[in-house]
Design a protein around this motif. Sequence first.
Motif, PDB file in Angstrom:
ATOM      1  N   THR A 274     -47.173  80.441 118.073  1.00  0.00           N
ATOM      2  CA  THR A 274     -45.925  81.450 117.974  1.00  0.00           C
ATOM      3  C   THR A 274     -45.601  82.061 119.025  1.00  0.00           C
ATOM      4  OG1 THR A 274     -47.182  83.116 116.587  1.00  0.00           O
ATOM      5  CG2 THR A 274     -46.547  80.975 115.413  1.00  0.00           C
ATOM      6  N   PRO A 275     -44.458  82.451 118.993  1.00  0.00           N
ATOM      7  CA  PRO A 275     -43.766  83.454 119.979  1.00  0.00           C
ATOM      8  C   PRO A 275     -44.659  84.962 119.877  1.00  0.00           C
ATOM      9  CG  PRO A 275     -41.865  82.497 118.983  1.00  0.00           C
ATOM     10  CD  PRO A 275     -43.181  81.886 118.516  1.00  0.00           C
ATOM     11  N   ASP A 276     -45.298  85.208 118.601  1.00  0.00           N
ATOM     12  CA  ASP A 276     -45.790  86.505 118.476  1.00  0.00           C
ATOM     13  C   ASP A 276     -47.306  86.483 118.800  1.00  0.00           C
ATOM     14  OD1 ASP A 276     -46.528  84.860 116.367  1.00  0.00           O
ATOM     15  OD2 ASP A 276     -46.027  86.478 114.918  1.00  0.00           O
ATOM     16  N   GLY A 277     -47.886  85.412 119.363  1.00  0.00           N
ATOM     17  CA  GLY A 277     -48.952  85.354 119.835  1.00  0.00           C
ATOM     18  C   GLY A 277     -50.328  84.629 119.045  1.00  0.00           C
ATOM     19  N   ARG A 278     -49.861  83.889 118.122  1.00  0.00           N
ATOM     20  CA  ARG A 278     -50.899  83.283 117.177  1.00  0.00           C
ATOM     21  C   ARG A 278     -50.919  81.776 117.507  1.00  0.00           C
ATOM     22  NH1 ARG A 278     -49.825  82.820 112.648  1.00  0.00           N
ATOM     23  NH2 ARG A 278     -47.277  83.741 112.715  1.00  0.00           N
ATOM     24  N   TYR A 279     -52.108  81.261 117.011  1.00  0.00           N
ATOM     25  CA  TYR A 279     -52.130  79.671 117.511  1.00  0.00           C
ATOM     26  C   TYR A 279     -51.854  79.037 115.970  1.00  0.00           C
ATOM     27  CZ  TYR A 279     -53.714  79.487 122.034  1.00  0.00           C
ATOM     28  OH  TYR A 279     -53.813  79.462 123.457  1.00  0.00           O
ATOM     29  N   ILE A 280     -50.929  78.010 115.820  1.00  0.00           N
ATOM     30  CA  ILE A 280     -50.696  77.468 114.546  1.00  0.00           C
ATOM     31  C   ILE A 280     -51.706  76.342 114.675  1.00  0.00           C
ATOM     32  CG2 ILE A 280     -49.067  76.130 113.176  1.00  0.00           C
ATOM     33  CD1 ILE A 280     -46.807  77.700 114.978  1.00  0.00           C
ATOM     34  N   GLU A 296     -60.486  75.291 113.784  1.00  0.00           N
ATOM     35  CA  GLU A 296     -60.291  76.308 112.675  1.00  0.00           C
ATOM     36  C   GLU A 296     -60.551  77.646 113.285  1.00  0.00           C
ATOM     37  OE1 GLU A 296     -60.608  72.493 110.980  1.00  0.00           O
ATOM     38  OE2 GLU A 296     -61.807  73.733 112.188  1.00  0.00           O
ATOM     39  N   GLU A 297     -61.771  77.826 114.028  1.00  0.00           N
ATOM     40  CA  GLU A 297     -61.927  79.075 114.747  1.00  0.00           C
ATOM     41  C   GLU A 297     -60.969  79.693 115.598  1.00  0.00           C
ATOM     42  OE1 GLU A 297     -66.600  79.654 115.525  1.00  0.00           O
ATOM     43  OE2 GLU A 297     -66.004  77.775 115.779  1.00  0.00           O
ATOM     44  N   VAL A 298     -60.311  78.833 116.349  1.00  0.00           N
ATOM     45  CA  VAL A 298     -59.243  79.141 117.230  1.00  0.00           C
ATOM     46  C   VAL A 298     -58.030  79.762 116.611  1.00  0.00           C
ATOM     47  CG1 VAL A 298     -57.600  78.333 119.039  1.00  0.00           C
ATOM     48  CG2 VAL A 298     -60.066  77.607 118.907  1.00  0.00           C
ATOM     49  N   THR A 299     -57.726  79.096 115.605  1.00  0.00           N
ATOM     50  CA  THR A 299     -56.600  79.601 114.690  1.00  0.00           C
ATOM     51  C   THR A 299     -56.675  80.819 113.879  1.00  0.00           C
ATOM     52  OG1 THR A 299     -57.027  78.040 112.924  1.00  0.00           O
ATOM     53  CG2 THR A 299     -55.509  77.104 114.675  1.00  0.00           C
ATOM     54  N   ALA A 300     -58.210  80.892 113.649  1.00  0.00           N
ATOM     55  CA  ALA A 300     -58.441  82.120 112.922  1.00  0.00           C
ATOM     56  C   ALA A 300     -58.647  83.376 113.811  1.00  0.00           C
ATOM     57  CB  ALA A 300     -59.644  81.865 111.972  1.00  0.00           C
ATOM     58  N   ASN A 301     -59.196  83.181 114.908  1.00  0.00           N
ATOM     59  CA  ASN A 301     -59.531  84.112 115.571  1.00  0.00           C
ATOM     60  C   ASN A 301     -58.324  84.921 116.649  1.00  0.00           C
ATOM     61  OD1 ASN A 301     -62.104  84.374 114.603  1.00  0.00           O
ATOM     62  ND2 ASN A 301     -62.908  83.066 116.215  1.00  0.00           N
ATOM     63  N   PHE A 302     -57.496  84.091 117.218  1.00  0.00           N
ATOM     64  CA  PHE A 302     -56.501  84.496 117.930  1.00  0.00           C
ATOM     65  C   PHE A 302     -55.239  84.873 117.294  1.00  0.00           C
ATOM     66  CE2 PHE A 302     -59.083  81.982 120.846  1.00  0.00           C
ATOM     67  CZ  PHE A 302     -59.072  83.019 122.099  1.00  0.00           C
ATOM     68  N   THR A 303     -54.852  86.268 117.323  1.00  0.00           N
ATOM     69  CA  THR A 303     -54.018  86.679 116.589  1.00  0.00           C
ATOM     70  C   THR A 303     -52.954  87.386 117.692  1.00  0.00           C
ATOM     71  OG1 THR A 303     -55.107  88.830 116.297  1.00  0.00           O
ATOM     72  CG2 THR A 303     -55.039  86.930 114.377  1.00  0.00           C
ATOM     73  N   ASP A 304     -53.743  87.694 118.796  1.00  0.00           N
ATOM     74  CA  ASP A 304     -52.652  88.389 119.943  1.00  0.00           C
ATOM     75  C   ASP A 304     -53.253  87.621 121.301  1.00  0.00           C
ATOM     76  OD1 ASP A 304     -51.361  89.622 121.518  1.00  0.00           O
ATOM     77  OD2 ASP A 304     -52.518  91.600 121.326  1.00  0.00           O
ATOM     78  N   ILE A 305     -52.814  86.509 121.612  1.00  0.00           N
ATOM     79  CA  ILE A 305     -53.001  85.411 122.744  1.00  0.00           C
ATOM     80  C   ILE A 305     -52.858  86.621 124.094  1.00  0.00           C
ATOM     81  CG2 ILE A 305     -52.312  83.642 124.076  1.00  0.00           C
ATOM     82  CD1 ILE A 305     -51.509  82.251 121.443  1.00  0.00           C
ATOM     83  N   GLU A 306     -51.778  87.178 124.307  1.00  0.00           N
ATOM     84  CA  GLU A 306     -51.560  88.036 125.426  1.00  0.00           C
ATOM     85  C   GLU A 306     -52.867  89.015 125.805  1.00  0.00           C
ATOM     86  OE1 GLU A 306     -48.460  91.126 127.240  1.00  0.00           O
ATOM     87  OE2 GLU A 306     -48.064  90.207 125.167  1.00  0.00           O
TER      88      GLU A 306
END
Length: 737
Positions: A274-280, A296-306
């Motif tokens: 998403t544009p706000d920095g989360r993996y769908i 699933e760990e990637v989508t769960a742990n990354f909330t701020d990719i930047e």
Amino acid sequence: MKKAKAFLAVRRFAQRLTASILRTVQKCLEKAFLLTSSRPNHAISSDYEAWRDRFLWQRLHLALWLALILILSFTFRDIYDALFHLKELAEIPKELKRLFFVLYSAIVLSLLSCLAVHRTQFGRRHPGFVFLGLSWSITIVEQIWATLNNFALPDIFAWFVMFLSQATLIPVRFSLHLVSQLGVLVYYFGINTALGLKLPPPDGDKPIYNVTMSLALFWFCFICDLGVYLYDRLQRSEFFARKELEAAYQKLGATEEKYRSIFENAVEGIFQSTPDGRYITANPALARIYGYSFPEEVTANFTDIEHQLYVDPTRRTEFMRLIEEYGSVSEFESQIYRKDGSIVWISEKAYAVRDESGKLLYYEGVIEDITKRKQVEEALQEKLIFLKVLINTIPTPVFYQNTEGVYVGCNKAFEEDLGLSKKQIIGKTVYEIAPKDLADKYHQADRDLLKQGGVQIYESSVIYKDNTQHDVIFYKATFSKADGTLGGLVGVILDISQRKRTEEALRVFFHAVSHDLRNPVLGTLMVLKNLLSSPEEKILLPRSILERMVQSSDRQLNLINSLMEAHVSEVQGIVLQRQTIQLHTVVEAAVADLEPMLKENQAILTNLVSADLPFVNADPTQLWRVYSNLIVNAVKHNPPGLSITVDVTVEDDKMRCIVADNGIGMSQQQSEHLFDLYFRGNNVRNSLSLGLGLYLCRQIITAHGGEIGVKSDLGRGATFWFTLPRKNELASNTVSV
């Protein structure tokens, strides 16, 4: 009478009209049926036919039982009438009522037969016959029964119930419905009319049919058949639609499974963010790149990719800016943190996914781990820098050209010697940096090398920056690109101007030696020999002194000849005149020539060289010199009484020649330098040797393509050996430089 004729004419016209209408309707329905059934997919049409026959067979079971129950209900009615006399049946004669029991029995028997056939394999394969048997068991059996009893029975109620039941319970294959109806109507209107049968009492004086009856039957049958046709057509359309939908779902499932497999098994990481920095979404490959075990760990742990992913957080901003500007990014390289905190390089390819209104929904793309590639690139870059420094450090001019003869690189020495900068050299040809006469030679040599490949060495000259012409040797070789195609050539220029001047000085020096030293020695030697050959005994000097003077002059002449020969071999090389020879002849000749010297020094020589050895292709004179030098060298460096052994053995593709003695031997240090130019041993007895003999031996053996060496220890003698290729390994007239 006239009325009767008119009635008959109207009746015949009505019959023909009815028959014509029925044929027209049948043709129209059959045509429509064919049009609707002509589908491109024959397999689906066959499936529908099988489904319709199965549906027909299943519904026939219900219809047969209903027909049995219906007949039994009318049978119970007649039994009740026989016992209690129903008023509604009072007008029917008793004889006719009794016959009804026979009729019902025949109908029941016919229905039971149809039910039995329905359960057989034939009934399953051909349900249409069971359908007609059911219909005609009720409608035609009673007609046959009436005919056998000499009257016509227009049981319109039974017909309507039968036709309506068929259309309601079994609304498929309208052609069967039409055949069952036509069978009844043709029998009733045709057979009864042909036989002239009348209605049963009390209606025996009435006609068996009229216009109203005909119209009622036509429209009832037409509506039933039309209903069956429309239902059948609707079922066919739904069946085809259902089959197509099932096929579409199967294709969709297969496609989804295929893309799911690609998604799960892809080597590159696939993501949606998403544009706000989360993996769908993330696939297993992306999880492995990031150091996780499951997507699933990637989508769960990354909330701020930047800030969580990129080592340099501004890379995410740059990523979004490029996509916003160009719609996609390719080979977007960045450093990222893995789960364990280690840093790796990734390359991203992504694009923006938008809705119909253009609103950004998410980013979608692939990620590749390029850490190894980056490491290789860095290593290559380091090697390139090192090679660049190395080439520039080499004091000898180095250059390289492409296949068109254009300079694509050079080192500092090349620039300095030519007095040109790299910008003035790169992109130019030899005609632009050298005089035309020299450029023609360079260009032709380059063309020959690029055509033949390999290595090229030749002497030429170059104009240096001080406008002086220098003698040089060009060493050139071709090189290939990564795909194996010819890339061009690389060259090294060795300035031999100083060597040329030194060679000229040496030539003058040796000429002076030959002229100023050799000639006087020869003159003195001739005078002394003449004096010795004089028969007169009275000479001013004693004969012994003259003999020592002759020996001294011989040694001086030998030294001068050796010095000249060493110079010639060093500059011009050893020229061989090869012949097919046997080594034992060469050894015997050398031993015979040295026999006086061996006797004088009390040396014993054992010749073990066999006459049946393989032939060699060699220069016999030069090999004689080798054997002579080795034997003389052994005698000179050892006390009297020396034992010398000469032998030759065959080893694979070469001959191994040995000259061994049991003398005082030599140290390891002496052995290592024994064949060097001007090397002299420490134990030479009264020798004025310059140390040229063994050096010349090495030059001769090397020119033959062999090797020479010595094995010795102090106090254990010395073994000199050299090898010669066998005859089939040699080429004639070889020159070693």
